[in-house]
Scaffold this active site. Structure first.
Site, PDB file in Angstrom:
ATOM      1  CG  ASP A  19      -1.756   1.300   1.210  1.00  8.49           C
ATOM      2  OD1 ASP A  19      -2.530   1.499   0.251  1.00  8.49           O
ATOM      3  OD2 ASP A  19      -1.579   2.126   2.113  1.00  8.49           O
ATOM      4  NE  ARG A  44      -4.928   4.747  -5.026  1.00  8.27           N
ATOM      5  CZ  ARG A  44      -5.454   4.778  -3.792  1.00  8.27           C
ATOM      6  NH1 ARG A  44      -4.881   4.100  -2.805  1.00  8.27           N
ATOM      7  NH2 ARG A  44      -6.541   5.446  -3.544  1.00  8.27           N
TER       8      ARG A  44
HETATM    9  N1  URA Z   1      -6.250   7.002   2.981  1.00 10.14           N
HETATM   10  C1  URA Z   1      -5.579   5.873   2.726  1.00 10.14           C
HETATM   11  O1  URA Z   1      -4.927   5.319   3.587  1.00 10.14           O
HETATM   12  N2  URA Z   1      -5.640   5.381   1.469  1.00 10.14           N
HETATM   13  C2  URA Z   1      -6.335   5.938   0.483  1.00 10.14           C
HETATM   14  O2  URA Z   1      -6.353   5.424  -0.612  1.00 10.14           O
HETATM   15  C3  URA Z   1      -7.027   7.137   0.763  1.00 10.14           C
HETATM   16  C4  URA Z   1      -6.985   7.638   2.041  1.00 10.14           C
END
Ligand code: URA
Length: 429
Positions: A165, A172
Site C-alpha cells: 500500500d 496513485r
Molecule cells: N487514505 C488511505 O490510507 N488510502 C487511500 O487510498 C485514501 C486515504
C-alpha cells in the site's frame, strides 16, 4: 525468475472491463511490491481500476494480497479487547485525541496507528507532536506494553504493515488515481486488518473538506470497507459524518491539541464532544462493552487521567505550555446577520498555507500555525466582529491564506437558517 503472468495481460483484462482472477490479483500486487511489475504498468492498471471498478470479491482479494506483503500484528495477548477508529480525513478533525483516552478509560484498548498530514487535511501525529517532548516512533514491543499499561497509544504505523500500500499509494498520488473507491477501501482496510484490531469504527467524512464530496460516494465507500472488515473477521461499523464545515473551532496542530484538552476537561465545542461520544459508543459496542457510557468517563475526568498517562508514556509533558504563533491576523465580518456557511475546504487550505500542513511528505510543519474560528454556521454576527483568526510564525503567508479564504464565509440577513446536514448523517453496519 520467470513470472507466471504478464503484466500487460492483467492490464488488458481490467481495461476491457474484465474481472481479475485471484491468481492474477495475488501475483500483480506481490510482483509490484518486489519490483517485477514496473511503476508505469501499475499506473495503467490503477487507472483501469479507477475507470472500470472492481467486484466485491476482487476488492477483498486485492486487500488480502496487500496484507500478505507485510507483517500482521496480534493483540490477542492483551488483557482487554481492542477497538480502533479510522477517519477518512477532514478539517479540524482532532477526534482521535480525546477519543483514544476516553475509550481506554472505559476498558477497551485503542491502538491508534496514525499518519502525518498531506495537503489540506491534518495528520494526528503532527497534532500530537505539538506537545513538547512527545514522540511518535515506538517499537512494536513498546506499543504493546503501553496498550497493556495505559490502554491507548497513538504512534506512527511501522513500515512493516502492508508495504504494497505504501508503494501503491505514493504512485496513485502522482497519477491521478487516488479517487477510486476500490483502491481507497483496500488501502485503508489492508492497514487496519494487518494492524490486528478486534473492532473498527470508520468515520467516513462527506462534504467539501472531505475526500468524498458526495453522500452516495461516501456511502459506497463505507459499505465497501464494512464488507472488507467483516470478511476479515473484524467487527466493523462506519459512521457517515458531515465535513461541509470544519469540526470544532480550530484547524492547526497546537490549536487542536488545546481544544482536545478542553473536551477532556469536560468543556470544548459541542460538535467535537458529540462526535467523540458517538464514536466512543460505537467502538465500545463493537468491542462488546456496550454496558459502559463514555459520556460519564468524559465528565468525571477518567479520560483526562488516561490522556495524561498516554502523553507521558511517549515522552510528552501534559502540563507544558503549547507553542503559540508569533503573528495573528483577524478576518472580520463584512455585514450584520447570520453565518450560514463556513467552507471546510477553504479553511483547511488556509491552515495548510499558514504552515500547519505540508505539500511534500518531507516538509516540516509549524506547530502553532492554523485557523481559529469565532463564528460557526448558525451564529449571529455584526459587521466588524472577528469571524476567524489566522495564526502563523511567518506573516508573509497571510496573503496566500487570505486568498484561499475568498468566499469561505457566507453571512445572510438575520433570521436566515443555515442549510446544514446533521453532524452524524448515517451509520453502515
Ligand atoms: N487514505 C488511505 O490510507 N488510502 C487511500 O487510498 C485514501 C486515504
Amino acid at each position: 525468475m520467470s513470472e507466471p503472468f504478464d503484466a500487460v495481460d492483467v492490464i488488458r483484462t481490467k481495461r476491457d472491463r474484465g474481472v481479475l482472477s485471484d491468481e492474477q490479483v495475488d501475483w500483480v500486487v506481490d510482483a509490484y511490491t518486489r519490483g517485477a511489475v514496473a511503476d508505469e504498468q501499475m499506473s495503467a492498471l490503477a487507472m483501469a481500476i479507477l475507470l472500470n471498478g472492481m467486484q466485491r470479491a476482487e476488492i477483498a482479494r486485492w486487500t488480502q494480497a496487500m496484507i500478505a506483503t507485510g507483517e500482521r500484528l496480534d493483540f490477542g495477548r492483551l488483557s482487554r479487547p481492542t477497538a480502533d477508529k479510522h477517519s477518512t480525513g477532514g478539517v479540524g478533525d482532532k477526534i482521535t485525541l480525546p477519543l483514544a483516552p476516553l475509550v481506554a478509560a472505559c476498558g477497551v484498548a485503542v491502538p491508534q496507528l496514525s499518519g502525518r498530514g498531506l495537503g489540506h487535511t491534518g495528520g494526528t501525529l503532527d497534532k500530537m507532536e505539538a506537545i513538547p517532548g512527545w514522540r511518535a516512533d515506538l517499537s512494536n514491543e513498546q506499543m504493546m506494553r503501553q496498550l497493556e499499561d495505559v490502554g491507548a497509544v497513538v504512534c506512527a504505523a511501522g513500515a512493516g504493515l502492508a508495504p504494497a500500500d505504501k508503494k501503491l499509494y505514493a504512485l496513485r498520488d502522482v497519477t491521478g488515481t487516488v479517487e477510486s473507491i476500490p483502491l481507497i477501501a483496500s488501502s485503508i482496510m489492508s492497514k487496519k486488518i494487518a494492524e490486528g484490531t478486534g473492532a473498527l469504527v470508520l468515520d467516513v467524512k462527506v462534504g467539501s473538506g472531505a475526500f468524498m464530496k458526495d453522500l452516495d460516494d461516501a456511502r459506497e465507500l463505507a459499505e465497501s470497507m464494512v464488507a472488507l472488515g467483516k470478511d476479515a473477521g473484524v467487527t466493523t461499523v462506519a459512521v457517515l459524518t458531515n465535513m461541509q464545515t470544519p469540526l470544532g473551532l480550530t484547524a492547526g496542530n497546537a490549536l487542536e491539541v488545546r481544544e482536545s484538552v478542553e473536551v477532556l476537561a469536560g468543556g470544548g465545542p459541542g460538535d467535537v464532544v458529540e462526535l467523540t461520544v458517538t464514536l466512543a459508543r460505537e467502538m465500545l459496542a463493537a468491542a462488546g462493552r456496550d454496558d459502559v457510557d463514555p459520556a460519564d468517563a468524559l465528565k468525571d475526568g477518567r479520560a483526562m487521567d488516561v490522556w495524561r498517562q498516554m502523553v507521558r508514556a511517549q515522552g510528552g509533558d501534559p502540563d507544558a505550555e503549547l507553542p503559540t504563533a508569533k503573528e495573528t491576523h483577524q478576518v472580520l465580518a463584512q455585514g450584520d446577520g447570520v453565518v450560514t456557511q463556513l467552507d471546510a475546504l477553504k479553511v483547511g487550505v488556509a491552515a495548510w498555507r499558514l504552515g500547519a500542513g505540508r505539500a511534500r511528505k518531507e516538509d516540516p510543519v509549524q506547530a502553532a500555525a492554523g485557523v481559529e474560528i469565532h463564528a460557526k454556521p448558525g451564529s449571529e454576527i455584526r459587521s466588524g466582529e472577528p469571524v476567524l483568526t489566522l495564526h502563523t510564525d511567518t506573516p508573509e503567508r497571510f496573503g496566500r491564506a487570505l486568498e484561499a479564504l475568498d468566499g469561505a464565509v457566507t453571512i445572510m440577513p438575520a433570521g436566515s437558517r443555515p442549510d446544514l446536514l446533521p453532524l452524524v448523517i448515517d451509520k453502515v453496519r
